[in-house]
Design an enzyme around this catalytic site. Structure first.
Site, PDB file in Angstrom:
ATOM      1  N   GLU A   1      25.916 -25.096 -33.402  1.00  0.00           N
ATOM      2  CA  GLU A   1      26.906 -26.138 -33.092  1.00  0.00           C
ATOM      3  C   GLU A   1      28.026 -25.414 -32.350  1.00  0.00           C
ATOM      4  OE1 GLU A   1      29.767 -28.001 -32.707  1.00  0.00           O
ATOM      5  OE2 GLU A   1      30.191 -28.249 -34.840  1.00  0.00           O
TER       6      GLU A   1
ATOM      7  N   CYS B   1      35.817 -28.547 -31.634  1.00  0.00           N
ATOM      8  CA  CYS B   1      34.812 -28.312 -30.590  1.00  0.00           C
ATOM      9  C   CYS B   1      34.540 -29.556 -29.754  1.00  0.00           C
ATOM     10  CB  CYS B   1      33.533 -27.770 -31.210  1.00  0.00           C
ATOM     11  SG  CYS B   1      33.092 -28.627 -32.713  1.00  0.00           S
TER      12      CYS B   1
ATOM     13  N   LYS C   1      29.002 -16.433 -44.201  1.00  0.00           N
ATOM     14  CA  LYS C   1      29.993 -15.496 -43.622  1.00  0.00           C
ATOM     15  C   LYS C   1      31.120 -16.324 -43.021  1.00  0.00           C
ATOM     16  CE  LYS C   1      31.229 -13.513 -40.171  1.00  0.00           C
ATOM     17  NZ  LYS C   1      32.675 -13.685 -39.790  1.00  0.00           N
TER      18      LYS C   1
ATOM     19  N   GLU D   1      36.346 -24.202 -21.863  1.00  0.00           N
ATOM     20  CA  GLU D   1      36.896 -24.636 -23.147  1.00  0.00           C
ATOM     21  C   GLU D   1      38.162 -23.832 -23.455  1.00  0.00           C
ATOM     22  OE1 GLU D   1      34.626 -23.848 -26.795  1.00  0.00           O
ATOM     23  OE2 GLU D   1      35.154 -25.865 -27.436  1.00  0.00           O
TER      24      GLU D   1
HETATM   25  P1  ADP Z   1      35.866 -18.541 -32.167  1.00  0.00           P
HETATM   26  O1  ADP Z   1      36.124 -18.220 -30.731  1.00  0.00           O
HETATM   27  O2  ADP Z   1      35.977 -19.972 -32.528  1.00  0.00           O
HETATM   28  O3  ADP Z   1      36.508 -17.610 -33.133  1.00  0.00           O
HETATM   29  P2  ADP Z   1      33.392 -17.184 -32.542  1.00  0.00           P
HETATM   30  O4  ADP Z   1      32.087 -17.644 -32.030  1.00  0.00           O
HETATM   31  O5  ADP Z   1      33.956 -15.912 -32.024  1.00  0.00           O
HETATM   32  O6  ADP Z   1      34.333 -18.407 -32.295  1.00  0.00           O
HETATM   33  O7  ADP Z   1      33.389 -17.084 -34.121  1.00  0.00           O
HETATM   34  C1  ADP Z   1      32.705 -17.958 -34.969  1.00  0.00           C
HETATM   35  C2  ADP Z   1      32.058 -17.150 -36.071  1.00  0.00           C
HETATM   36  O8  ADP Z   1      31.124 -16.245 -35.485  1.00  0.00           O
HETATM   37  C3  ADP Z   1      33.027 -16.294 -36.880  1.00  0.00           C
HETATM   38  O9  ADP Z   1      32.610 -16.298 -38.240  1.00  0.00           O
HETATM   39  C4  ADP Z   1      32.836 -14.925 -36.281  1.00  0.00           C
HETATM   40  O10 ADP Z   1      33.142 -13.875 -37.171  1.00  0.00           O
HETATM   41  C5  ADP Z   1      31.354 -14.938 -35.967  1.00  0.00           C
HETATM   42  N1  ADP Z   1      30.923 -13.974 -34.936  1.00  0.00           N
HETATM   43  C6  ADP Z   1      31.636 -13.487 -33.899  1.00  0.00           C
HETATM   44  N2  ADP Z   1      30.891 -12.600 -33.175  1.00  0.00           N
HETATM   45  C7  ADP Z   1      29.671 -12.552 -33.769  1.00  0.00           C
HETATM   46  C8  ADP Z   1      28.451 -11.845 -33.503  1.00  0.00           C
HETATM   47  N3  ADP Z   1      28.334 -10.994 -32.475  1.00  0.00           N
HETATM   48  N4  ADP Z   1      27.409 -12.061 -34.332  1.00  0.00           N
HETATM   49  C9  ADP Z   1      27.496 -12.917 -35.364  1.00  0.00           C
HETATM   50  N5  ADP Z   1      28.611 -13.593 -35.674  1.00  0.00           N
HETATM   51  C10 ADP Z   1      29.694 -13.429 -34.899  1.00  0.00           C
END
Ligand code: ADP
Length: 496
Positions: free
Chosen positions: A264, A298, A189, A399
Site C-alpha cells: 500500500e 497516502c 516493524k 508525492e
Molecule cells: P516514509 O517516507 O513514509 O517514511 P518509508 O517507505 O521510508 O516511508 O517507511 C515506511 C516503513 O518502511 C518504515 O517502517 C520504515 O522503517 C520502513 N523501511 C524503510 N526503508 C526500508 C527498507 N529498505 N526495507 C524495509 N523497510 C524499510
C-alpha cells in the site's frame, strides 16, 4: 488502568519502550542499543526505544515460526474470533490513551487521532467476524471415474508487517486484524518515527490472551530491521505500507524465497471539482482532503482540478479555508493542523514549496515554514495552496506528503479524465458534482483504487482500499484482505 498520557508519565515514555515483544517476553535489543523518538510539536525527545536490527528480527521470526507450528495451529476460528473481540474491547477501553500516544509520537492533533475509533476498534471487530467466515469450496470436476475435489484455505504462515508513521494505531491494526483472523503469526516493524503506540498495542495483545510468539513487535530502522524482515527466508508474506521507493526495495528483497508481498504505497490523487457541485460542501471537502493530518495521508487529494469558470473563486475559497485552520501542538483539543512528523519531512516539504515557486506556481495560502513563538521548536508548515499549476510541474507529479494543494484548471470531462490519469500513481480520487452522468463517467474513467464522490477519504473495514499502478497491489479491508493472508489448497479424493 487507563493513563492520561498528556498529564501523567506513561510507562512507554518512562523506560518501558527500551524493550520489545519477542516470543511473549519483553527483551532489550540484542545490540543493547536504543534510539530516540521525538515529539514533532516540540522537537523534544519523548522516549528511548529499543533499536532492533537483523539479529532481533531473526529472534522474532523464529518465535513467530515456533508459534505458527505450535498450538496456535489448532486454535479454532471461533477462539480466534474471541481473541480479536477481546483485543477490540481492550483497544476501545484504552482508546484515549492510544490516540494520545499517536499524537505525541507523530504529531497529528488529538481532534483527529481521538476521532478514529472505528478505524481501530471497528476493524478488530470486523476481522473477528471474518475469522469465522473462512471457507473453501467443493468443486465439480470432469475427470473420468469418481473423484471429489475441494479446496482448503490455510494461513500463509509468518507475516512480516512493515508500517509507516502517519497513523500508527490503525496501521498496526490493519495488519494484526487479518493475520489473527486467518491464524497467521506476525512480526510487526513500526516506523522509527512513531514506535510507541504499536508497542503499547503489543502489550494489549498479551492482555487479550493472544499466545506468546503470535504477535511480535520489533522497532528499529528501515534499512536494518525493515530490510532484514523483508528479505528473511523464513517469512512467508510481507505486508508493507509506505513509500513507493521502499516498496520497490521490498519487492526486490522478497525474491530470495519468493514470499508473498502486498503493497500500500503513495499517491498523487486527483480531486475534481465541477462548477455544478455544491461548492459550500466542496470547499471544506477539497481542503481537508489534503490538510487533514498535515497532508501526511497516502490518498490525499493533492491535485485539485477545478473547472475553469469557477477556478479563481473556488481556489480563493479553499485558500481562505486553509488560512482559517488552527495550527499548533496536537495536544490542544482546538488544534486542527499539527506539525509534520520529523525534521526530514520538514526539509522535504519546504523543499517542494521552493520548487513550486521556482516552477512559477502562485501561492494563494501558506508557502513557508512557520517559525513564530513555540512553533519554531516544532516542524510546522501551514496549509498551502498553489494556483497556476501545470501538469508537468514537479509539484503536480511528485508525492509531497505535506499540506500542499496543487490547483489546476480544466475545461471538459474527457480532458480532465485524461489529465487526472497522467500520473504514475493510482490510489485515491475525488469528484464533486450534482450531475450523475459526470459522476459515473469519472468513477469508471479514473484509474485508482478508490473514487470518492461528493466526499473524500471515506473508509470502512468492510470496503477494500488499495492502489492501481505504482500505488501498489493488494487490498486492505473487505474480504479480499483476508484472502491475502490465506493459501488455497486443492484436495482430491478418488471415491470410485
Ligand atoms: P516514509 O517516507 O513514509 O517514511 P518509508 O517507505 O521510508 O516511508 O517507511 C515506511 C516503513 O518502511 C518504515 O517502517 C520504515 O522503517 C520502513 N523501511 C524503510 N526503508 C526500508 C527498507 N529498505 N526495507 C524495509 N523497510 C524499510
Amino acid at each position: 488502568m487507563t493513563v492520561d498520557v498528556f498529564t501523567t508519565r506513561h510507562p512507554f515514555l518512562d523506560g518501558k519502550a527500551k524493550r520489545m515483544l519477542i516470543g511473549g517476553k519483553w527483551v532489550e535489543a540484542a545490540s543493547g542499543r536504543t534510539f530516540s523518538s521525538i515529539n514533532p510539536a516540540t522537537g523534544e525527545v519523548l522516549a528511548e526505544v529499543a533499536e532492533g536490527d537483523a539479529e532481533d528480527i531473526d529472534r522474532a521470526v523464529a518465535a513467530a515460526r515456533r508459534a505458527f507450528d505450535g498450538p496456535w495451529r489448532r486454535v479454532k476460528p471461533y477462539e480466534r474470533q474471541i481473541l480479536l473481540l477481546k483485543l477490540g474491547d481492550l483497544v476501545e477501553r484504552h482508546f484515549e490513551e492510544l490516540a494520545a500516544l499517536d499524537t505525541l509520537d507523530m504529531g497529528a492533533p488529538i481532534s483527529r487521532t481521538g476521532a478514529n475509533r472505528q478505524r481501530a476498534v471497528g476493524m478488530l471487530r470486523y476481522y473477528a467476524g471474518q475469522a469465522v467466515a473462512i471457507h473453501g469450496e467443493t468443486i465439480e470436476n470432469s475427470l473420468p471415474g469418481e473423484y471429489a475435489s475441494f479446496t482448503l484455505k490455510e494461513p500463509v504462515g509468518v507475516v512480516g508487517a512493515i508500517i509507516p508513521w502517519n497513523a500508527p494505531l490503525s496501521s498496526s491494526i490493519w495488519k494484526l486484524g487479518p493475520a489473527l483472523a486467518t491464524g497467521c503469526t506476525i512480526v510487526l516493524k513500526p516506523a522509527e518515527e512513531a514506535p510507541l503506540t504499536p508497542l503499547r498495542l503489543a502489550e494489549l495483545c498479551q492482555e487479550a490472551g493472544i499466545p506468546p510468539g503470535v504477535v511480535n513487535v520489533v522497532p528499529g530502522y528501515g534499512e536494518t530491521a525493515g530490510a532484514a524482515l523483508a528479505s528473511h527466508l523464513d517469512v512467508d508474506k510481507v505486508a508493507f505500507t509506505g513509500s513507493h521507493l521502499t516498496g520497490q526495495k521490498i519487492v526486490a528483497a522478497s525474491a530470495g524465497n519468493l514470499k508473498r508481498v502486498s503493497l500500500e504505497l503513495g499517491g498523487k490523487s486527483p480531486d475534481v471539482v465541477f462548477a455544478d457541485a455544491d461548492l459550500d460542501a466542496a470547499v471544506p471537502g477539497a481542503a481537508m482532503a489534503v490538510f487533514a493530518n498535515s497532508g501526511q495521508i497516502c490518498s490525499a487529494g493533492t491535485r485539485l482540478f477545478v473547472e475553469r469558470k469557477i477556478y479563481e473563486e473556488f481556489t480563493a475559497r479553499v485558500a481562505a479555508f486553509g488560512r482559517g485552520l488552527r495550527i499548533g501542538d496536537g495536544r490542544d483539543p482546538a488544534t486542527q493542523v499539527g506539525p509534520l512528523v520529523s525534521a526530514e519531512q520538514l526539509d522535504r516539504v519546504t523543499g517542494y514549496l521552493a520548487i513550486g515557486r521556482q516552477e512559477g506556481a502562485r501561492p494563494l495560502a501558506g508557502g513557508e515554514r512557520l517559525t513564530e513563538g513555540d512553533l519554531a521548536k516544532g516542524f510546522f508548515v501551514p496549509p498551502t495552496v498553489f494556483a497556476d499549476v501545470r501538469d508537468d510541474m514537479r509539484i503536480a507529479q511528485e508525492e509531497i506528503f505535506g499540506p500542499v494543494i496543487s490547483a489546476i484548471p480544466f475545461t471538459d470531462i474527457a480532458e480532465v479524465i485524461e489529465r487526472a490519469n497522467r500520473t504514475s500513481y493510482g490510489l485515491g480520487s475525488g469528484l464533486w458534482t450534482r450531475d450523475v452522468t459526470k459522476a459515473h463517467t469519472l468513477a469508471r474513467g479514473i484509474r485508482a483504487g478508490s473514487v470518492w464522490i461528493n466526499c473524500y477519504q471515506a473508509m470502512d473495514p468492510a470496503v477494500p482500499f488499495g492502489g492501481y499502478k505504482m500505488s501498489g497491489y493488494g487490498r486492505e479491508g473487505g474480504k479480499q484482505h483476508v484472502e491475502e493472508y490465506l493459501n488455497v489448497k486443492a484436495v482430491w479424493i478418488r471415491t470410485g
